[in-house]
Scaffold this active site. Structure first.
Site, short mmCIF file in Angstrom:
data_model
loop_
_atom_site.label_atom_id
_atom_site.label_comp_id
_atom_site.label_asym_id
_atom_site.label_seq_id
_atom_site.Cartn_x
_atom_site.Cartn_y
_atom_site.Cartn_z
N HIS A 131 0.86 -1.18 0.00
CA HIS A 131 0.00 0.00 0.00
C HIS A 131 0.90 1.23 0.00
O HIS A 131 2.02 1.20 0.52
CB HIS A 131 -0.87 -0.04 1.26
CG HIS A 131 -1.94 0.99 1.33
ND1 HIS A 131 -1.69 2.31 1.67
CD2 HIS A 131 -3.28 0.91 1.14
CE1 HIS A 131 -2.82 2.98 1.67
NE2 HIS A 131 -3.81 2.17 1.35
N ASP A 208 3.01 -4.31 8.13
CA ASP A 208 1.71 -3.68 7.96
C ASP A 208 0.67 -4.79 8.01
O ASP A 208 0.52 -5.57 7.06
CB ASP A 208 1.66 -2.95 6.63
CG ASP A 208 0.30 -2.30 6.36
OD1 ASP A 208 -0.61 -2.44 7.21
OD2 ASP A 208 0.14 -1.68 5.29
N GLN A 211 -4.55 -5.61 6.77
CA GLN A 211 -5.45 -6.58 6.17
C GLN A 211 -5.37 -7.94 6.84
O GLN A 211 -6.22 -8.81 6.60
CB GLN A 211 -5.13 -6.73 4.67
CG GLN A 211 -5.32 -5.48 3.85
CD GLN A 211 -6.76 -5.06 3.69
OE1 GLN A 211 -7.68 -5.88 3.84
NE2 GLN A 211 -7.00 -3.79 3.41
N LYS A 234 -10.89 -1.35 9.90
CA LYS A 234 -10.98 -2.60 9.14
C LYS A 234 -11.28 -3.80 10.03
O LYS A 234 -11.48 -4.92 9.54
CB LYS A 234 -9.68 -2.83 8.35
CG LYS A 234 -9.39 -1.75 7.31
CD LYS A 234 -8.16 -2.06 6.50
CE LYS A 234 -7.68 -0.87 5.70
NZ LYS A 234 -8.63 -0.42 4.67
N CYS A 374 -4.66 2.33 -3.84
CA CYS A 374 -3.43 2.81 -3.20
C CYS A 374 -2.31 1.79 -3.35
O CYS A 374 -1.50 1.58 -2.44
CB CYS A 374 -3.67 3.13 -1.71
SG CYS A 374 -4.83 4.47 -1.45
#
Length: 418
Positions: A131, A208, A211, A234, A374
């Protein structure tokens, strides 16, 4: 269908927006959860209750409301600590989102001294599937410090190309930063394996997990990460709240990011000293009600069980991949094995722009995302400017996937595709 959450109908009733009828009279089919998840009633109620009954600033007000607000805020930190398996609550820092968490890390590394200092000749490694929020801060860091930015490429199947890992991660590497689950390709990356190699050369690992945390059981220690970030909206939580987890030794060694109230030990006109973690990184009034909402959100997910949510995501993703495979001219970007990917599926439909696909689907009540998500470098790797992305979550049903496939069949006929 094997793997689906057994009380899916009950779970869907927890999310009031899923009962929404849109302006065109169509019932909402929400397939944009990788963008932002919907919120259960318990999160909404928890936030409203705090604002109605307990609202006050934290760690400052010496009255009952202040004590209640502080207690609720710190209880949320405890809940997040348990949810991600963090060794200590002091290692959990609240930010406004994952982007701020990553910028905090990149900027404080730019200011760091000692073993964490980055300068000319040093290297930072990322991946081609990141991202933008895990690309741009590292570009800024390396440009400012005269360091070099390198990255893992992608295979044609949408996985990381690890064939040159020993060359890419070398004695010059100071930081390896990568996504656990790609927001575009859905790929689940072997973060622990990559972390082992990074630690062999003394590099720190930033993950990261924006997700990953919504759909995988996450244990930050087992992940191999030194620093890990995710965002609240999220994981069925509110916007405006993110999390940075870090190993105590790393967080202690990093300088503060923002200066102001709460992050200090003492302030004089000529010099200040700083509080310990986590407060060193939480300057000013934090997103109080958002953090409390996040606490309710991870409680909700924990009650259902992350293993069960992951099984549901695999089952729905497999069903979606099967349905999409029936459509002529449609190409899925990323792995085709549902056990090796998350619930975000990006695809192309030959002859139709993604924005047109999204608009036609929206006219039928089906909400998806269209654009570059993104993730422009990942799109460029596959020779496309943009794509359409559907993304499922714990409340997604097979019938909603059927609605997507039927909507795409209608799209093909609408644009007179052969």
């Amino acid at each position: 269908m094997e793997g689906l959450l057994p009380e899916l109908d009950v779970i869907r009733k927890d999310f009031p927006i899923l009962e929404r009828v849109l302006d065109n009279g169509q019932s909402l089919v929400y397939l944009d959860s990788a963008n932002t998840s919907q919120k259960p009633q318990v999160v909404i109620d928890t936030m409203v209750d705090h604002l109605e009954r307990h609202n006050a600033n934290i760690s400052r007000a010496m009255h009952q409301l202040g004590a209640e607000s502080t207690e609720a805020f710190e209880a949320a930190r405890d809940k997040v600590t348990a949810f991600i398996g963090a060794p200590s609550r002091d290692e959990v820092i609240f930010t406004k989102n994952a982007t701020e968490s990553l910028n905090l890390v990149a900027n404080t590394l730019a200011w760091a001294t000692g073993d964490l200092a980055i300068g000319e000749g040093d290297e930072v490694v990322i991946t081609e599937m990141e991202h933008h929020s895990n690309i741009v801060p590292w570009q800024m860091l390396t440009q400012r410090k005269g360091a070099t930015l390198t990255w893992f490429g992608l295979t044609d199947e949408g996985r990381l190309d690890l064939s040159n890992i020993d060359e890419l991660i070398n004695e010059r590497t100071k930081v390896v930063s990568l996504t656990w689950v790609s927001n575009m390709l859905g790929t689940i990356n072997p973060v622990a394996e990559i972390a082992r190699r990074a630690h062999e050369v003394g590099a720190i690992v930033v993950v990261d997990a924006s997700q990953a945390v919504p759909q995988l059981p996450v244990d930050v220690t087992a992940s191999g990460a030194d620093l890990l970030v995710f965002t609240g909206h999220k994981v069925v939580g509110p916007t405006g709240i993110g999390v940075l987890w870090g190993k105590r030794a790393v967080l202690d060694a990093l300088p503060p990011f923002h200066g102001g109230g709460e992050m200090i030990e003492t302030v004089r006109m000529d010099v200040s000293t700083y509080a310990g973690i986590p407060h060193k990184f939480e300057a000013g009034t934090p997103p109080i009600v958002e953090a409390i909402g996040l606490g309710a959100a991870v409680d909700y997910l924990g009650h259902i069980g992350m293993e069960a949510i992951h099984d549901h995501e695999k089952a729905i993703t497999a069903y979606a991949l099967e349905g999409l495979a029936t459509l002529p001219g449609l190409t899925v970007l990323g792995p085709l094995d549902a056990t090796q990917r998350g619930g975000a599926i990006s695809f192309e439909l030959e002859g139709v722009h993604p924005h047109d696909i999204a608009q036609v689907l929206d006219s039928r009540g089906v909400a998806v995302r269209a654009g570059h998500h993104c993730a422009k470098p990942a799109h460029a790797r596959f020779g496309v400017q943009s794509s359409t992305r559907m993304s499922s979550y714990l409340y997604t049903t097979p019938a909603e996937i059927d609605a997507l496939v039927e909507g795409l069949e209608y799209t093909r006929s609408y644009f007179k595709l052969s």
